[in-house]
Design an enzyme around this catalytic site. Structure first.
Site, PDB file in Angstrom:
ATOM      1  N   ARG A 170      -2.956  24.078   0.175  1.00  0.00           N
ATOM      2  CA  ARG A 170      -3.519  24.124  -1.178  1.00  0.00           C
ATOM      3  C   ARG A 170      -3.121  22.897  -2.006  1.00  0.00           C
ATOM      4  O   ARG A 170      -3.889  22.442  -2.855  1.00  0.00           O
ATOM      5  CB  ARG A 170      -3.131  25.426  -1.867  1.00  0.00           C
ATOM      6  CG  ARG A 170      -3.602  26.646  -1.094  1.00  0.00           C
ATOM      7  CD  ARG A 170      -3.709  27.880  -1.925  1.00  0.00           C
ATOM      8  NE  ARG A 170      -3.825  29.064  -1.082  1.00  0.00           N
ATOM      9  CZ  ARG A 170      -4.921  29.460  -0.461  1.00  0.00           C
ATOM     10  NH1 ARG A 170      -6.038  28.752  -0.581  1.00  0.00           N
ATOM     11  NH2 ARG A 170      -4.933  30.551   0.287  1.00  0.00           N
TER      12      ARG A 170
ATOM     13  N   ARG B 264       5.280  24.963  -4.861  1.00  0.00           N
ATOM     14  CA  ARG B 264       4.037  24.402  -5.385  1.00  0.00           C
ATOM     15  C   ARG B 264       4.179  23.881  -6.806  1.00  0.00           C
ATOM     16  O   ARG B 264       3.455  22.964  -7.202  1.00  0.00           O
ATOM     17  CB  ARG B 264       2.919  25.443  -5.292  1.00  0.00           C
ATOM     18  CG  ARG B 264       2.456  25.655  -3.861  1.00  0.00           C
ATOM     19  CD  ARG B 264       1.376  26.690  -3.732  1.00  0.00           C
ATOM     20  NE  ARG B 264       0.909  26.747  -2.341  1.00  0.00           N
ATOM     21  CZ  ARG B 264       0.186  27.729  -1.840  1.00  0.00           C
ATOM     22  NH1 ARG B 264      -0.171  28.750  -2.611  1.00  0.00           N
ATOM     23  NH2 ARG B 264      -0.190  27.706  -0.566  1.00  0.00           N
TER      24      ARG B 264
ATOM     25  N   LYS C 186       5.889  29.536  -1.623  1.00  0.00           N
ATOM     26  CA  LYS C 186       4.727  29.474  -0.743  1.00  0.00           C
ATOM     27  C   LYS C 186       5.010  28.450   0.363  1.00  0.00           C
ATOM     28  O   LYS C 186       6.161  28.217   0.720  1.00  0.00           O
ATOM     29  CB  LYS C 186       3.482  29.121  -1.552  1.00  0.00           C
ATOM     30  CG  LYS C 186       3.169  30.114  -2.664  1.00  0.00           C
ATOM     31  CD  LYS C 186       2.784  31.482  -2.124  1.00  0.00           C
ATOM     32  CE  LYS C 186       2.393  32.435  -3.233  1.00  0.00           C
ATOM     33  NZ  LYS C 186       1.941  33.747  -2.721  1.00  0.00           N
TER      34      LYS C 186
ATOM     35  N   LYS D 283      -5.091  25.434   7.971  1.00  0.00           N
ATOM     36  CA  LYS D 283      -4.591  26.796   7.764  1.00  0.00           C
ATOM     37  C   LYS D 283      -5.646  27.703   7.148  1.00  0.00           C
ATOM     38  O   LYS D 283      -5.753  28.877   7.508  1.00  0.00           O
ATOM     39  CB  LYS D 283      -3.347  26.746   6.881  1.00  0.00           C
ATOM     40  CG  LYS D 283      -2.698  28.094   6.591  1.00  0.00           C
ATOM     41  CD  LYS D 283      -1.476  27.906   5.711  1.00  0.00           C
ATOM     42  CE  LYS D 283      -0.825  29.227   5.359  1.00  0.00           C
ATOM     43  NZ  LYS D 283      -0.130  29.847   6.496  1.00  0.00           N
TER      44      LYS D 283
ATOM     45  N   ASP E 266      -2.181  31.650  -6.185  1.00  0.00           N
ATOM     46  CA  ASP E 266      -2.489  30.621  -5.184  1.00  0.00           C
ATOM     47  C   ASP E 266      -3.342  29.498  -5.762  1.00  0.00           C
ATOM     48  O   ASP E 266      -3.448  28.425  -5.166  1.00  0.00           O
ATOM     49  CB  ASP E 266      -3.207  31.238  -3.982  1.00  0.00           C
ATOM     50  CG  ASP E 266      -2.254  31.966  -3.056  1.00  0.00           C
ATOM     51  OD1 ASP E 266      -1.036  31.719  -3.143  1.00  0.00           O
ATOM     52  OD2 ASP E 266      -2.718  32.799  -2.252  1.00  0.00           O
TER      53      ASP E 266
ATOM     54  N   ARG F  76      -6.521  40.543   7.900  1.00  0.00           N
ATOM     55  CA  ARG F  76      -6.450  42.004   7.822  1.00  0.00           C
ATOM     56  C   ARG F  76      -7.428  42.644   8.797  1.00  0.00           C
ATOM     57  O   ARG F  76      -7.099  43.639   9.459  1.00  0.00           O
ATOM     58  CB  ARG F  76      -6.724  42.465   6.385  1.00  0.00           C
ATOM     59  CG  ARG F  76      -5.547  42.214   5.430  1.00  0.00           C
ATOM     60  CD  ARG F  76      -5.963  42.405   3.975  1.00  0.00           C
ATOM     61  NE  ARG F  76      -4.848  42.342   3.041  1.00  0.00           N
ATOM     62  CZ  ARG F  76      -4.289  41.224   2.593  1.00  0.00           C
ATOM     63  NH1 ARG F  76      -4.750  40.045   3.022  1.00  0.00           N
ATOM     64  NH2 ARG F  76      -3.278  41.264   1.737  1.00  0.00           N
TER      65      ARG F  76
ATOM     66  N   SER G 143       3.439  40.127  -3.235  1.00  0.00           N
ATOM     67  CA  SER G 143       2.638  41.319  -2.951  1.00  0.00           C
ATOM     68  C   SER G 143       2.582  41.643  -1.467  1.00  0.00           C
ATOM     69  O   SER G 143       2.307  42.792  -1.091  1.00  0.00           O
ATOM     70  CB  SER G 143       1.218  41.135  -3.485  1.00  0.00           C
ATOM     71  OG  SER G 143       0.541  40.097  -2.790  1.00  0.00           O
ATOM     72  N   GLN G 144       2.851  40.654  -0.608  1.00  0.00           N
ATOM     73  CA  GLN G 144       2.789  40.913   0.829  1.00  0.00           C
ATOM     74  C   GLN G 144       3.862  41.888   1.292  1.00  0.00           C
ATOM     75  O   GLN G 144       3.674  42.581   2.289  1.00  0.00           O
ATOM     76  CB  GLN G 144       2.889  39.604   1.610  1.00  0.00           C
ATOM     77  CG  GLN G 144       1.649  38.729   1.484  1.00  0.00           C
ATOM     78  CD  GLN G 144       1.779  37.408   2.217  1.00  0.00           C
ATOM     79  OE1 GLN G 144       2.730  37.186   2.962  1.00  0.00           O
ATOM     80  NE2 GLN G 144       0.832  36.518   1.998  1.00  0.00           N
TER      81      GLN G 144
ATOM     82  N   SER H 220      -7.598  35.852   3.957  1.00  0.00           N
ATOM     83  CA  SER H 220      -6.930  37.138   3.734  1.00  0.00           C
ATOM     84  C   SER H 220      -7.686  38.283   4.398  1.00  0.00           C
ATOM     85  O   SER H 220      -7.082  39.149   5.044  1.00  0.00           O
ATOM     86  CB  SER H 220      -6.794  37.407   2.234  1.00  0.00           C
ATOM     87  OG  SER H 220      -5.984  36.436   1.617  1.00  0.00           O
TER      88      SER H 220
END
Length: 440
Positions: free
Chosen positions: A382, A341, A337, A409, A310, A30, A168-169, A26
């Site tokens: 994940r 999941r 996701k 990833k 996550d 950014r 939230s993205q 993350s």
């Protein structure tokens, strides 16, 4: 089922040891984006190099940034005015962050941008973000309203909009765009989920001297701001650390597992997972730059997943080893996701003997003895790493974990890291059917 070198063979083992946690995905993404939009040359140390990072770098180079890699660092000469380039084509790979952030930023330009990505990225929701951008004046052409590919351009009009907070993205993408818009923009977030990850974006903007007003979940940006170059060292990834920590927490070793390259001051959402485990009784020592996991028992319970959604796959594995049942709730976003999941981890752990059952917004888990099985990653990094932990701590039998290329990833060296901690995880290749070999 025929194995390939993208499969892992996992045997029960007794992990322990000391290791540096890989850089945060993350923060890396950014940092790359903000450096590419800044005046001057920024230096990013300890960057995570992964398919998602490459997707972001490629897109930023198309916006005029000049990137030089030196060892594990990036030197990025930014283009603070990237919005008058020729028509652009962005292939986002499988990166949800790149998809959402660059989609929103593309509306600052009158030049059309074609946004696309991998087949699996098509299942990641984008409609709520597009809807809010349209309300601000964005022009969007797409074959289907729910996914890529689409063409998008601005300019936006000054104004106020409401954005869905289900992921939230969406809000992070709009905040970054509003921060760099030449005109005032404001927005309100409806039912914000994954709040720590949105706060992480705002922390970045604050550190880069971007001004904004915040009234609870409403934000106002004055317009006309720009970014200056910076130097930054990417801290360790708490999301990746959760898998390494779980190797140690569930171990029967008398020795601890120590994770380094972590910052206790970081605002990553999954940092809260370690506080939760400590509250549930796990023997965890949290230092300024490291975490020490001691093999220990812990309780289950009612767990609100929103702050660290996550972590649902690995927490599902951990709860199989808890002293009492657990209910993971408030995790609807986990369905959207890289895989669903909730369904994916329940299905695969059931193969291993786990009592793991999907609910409307999460999972209900009873303590279970796991055994080896043939399981699949669902092309989700994940899910893959959580199942590797499950295989290492199975009470009997080997586990064949299929389709693990997705781990790159966020954790390209996961297998090496697992082996460093004495977990019996290795790449596997064979030319014969394997399923019958992995029955109990």
């Amino acid at each position: 089922m025929v194995s390939s070198n993208q499969d892992l063979l996992i045997s029960p083992s007794i992990p322990y040891g000391e290791i540096a946690v890989p850089p945060s995905k993350s923060h890396s993404l950014r940092a790359i984006l903000f450096a590419s939009l800044s005046k001057g040359t920024s230096i990013i140390e300890n960057c995570l190099f992964s398919p998602d990072s490459q997707a972001m770098l490629t897109a930023c180079e198309k916006m005029g940034a000049h990137v030089r890699r030196i060892g594990d660092s990036l030197h990025i000469q930014g283009n603070p005015d990237p919005h008058h380039c020729h028509p652009r084509y962005f292939h986002m790979g499988n990166s949800g962050i790149a998809l959402r952030f660059l989609t929103a930023l593309s509306t600052l330009s009158p030049t059309p941008t074609l946004i696309t990505g991998s087949h699996t990225l098509k299942r990641r929701p984008i409609a709520p973000l597009l809807s809010s951008l349209k309300q601000l004046g964005a022009h969007i052409r797409q074959k289907t309203s729910s996914s890529i590919p689409f063409t998008i351009h601005g300019p936006l009009s000054p104004g106020h909009v409401t954005i869905s907070g289900q992921d939230s993205q969406y809000a992070s993408a709009l905040a970054i765009t509003a921060a760099l818009a030449p005109y005032p923009l404001s927005f309100s977030i409806e039912n914000l989920k994954e709040r720590p990850w949105f706060d992480l974006t705002l922390d970045w903007l604050h550190s880069l001297n971007i001004s904004f007003l915040r009234d609870q979940d409403s934000l106002t940006f004055p317009g006309g701001q720009s970014l200056e170059s910076f130097s930054y060292s990417v801290p360790g990834d708490y999301s990746s650390a959760a898998f390494l920590a779980s190797f140690g927490l569930l171990s029967s070793s008398s020795k601890p597992t120590i994770l380094r390259n972590l910052s206790s001051q970081d605002s990553q959402g999954d940092k809260l997972l370690f506080s939760l485990l400590k509250q549930l009784g796990a023997h965890i020592l949290i230092g300024k730059h490291h975490i020490e996991m001691h093999p220990s028992s812990f309780s289950g319970g009612e767990i609100d997943m929103d702050p660290f959604i996550d972590a649902l796959p690995i927490l599902a594995v951990l709860c199989c080893f808890a002293k009492n049942p657990s209910r993971l709730y408030n995790a609807l976003g986990a369905k959207d996701k890289e895989s669903n999941r909730i369904e994916a981890i329940a299905h695969e752990l059931q193969k291993m003997g786990g009592s793991v059952h999907p609910t409307r917004d999460g999972l209900y888990i009873k303590p279970s003895r796991l055994h080896g099985a043939v399981v699949d990653s669902h092309n989700d990094h994940r899910i893959a790493m959580a199942l590797a932990v499950a295989g290492v701590h199975a009470s009997s039998g080997q586990t064949l974990l299929c389709n693990t290329q997705c781990i790159n990833k966020s954790f390209p060296y996961f297998v090496i890291a697992a082996q460093t901690l004495h977990a019996n995880v290795r790449h596997y290749q064979a030319d014969f059917p394997l399923r019958s070999s992995f029955c109990r």
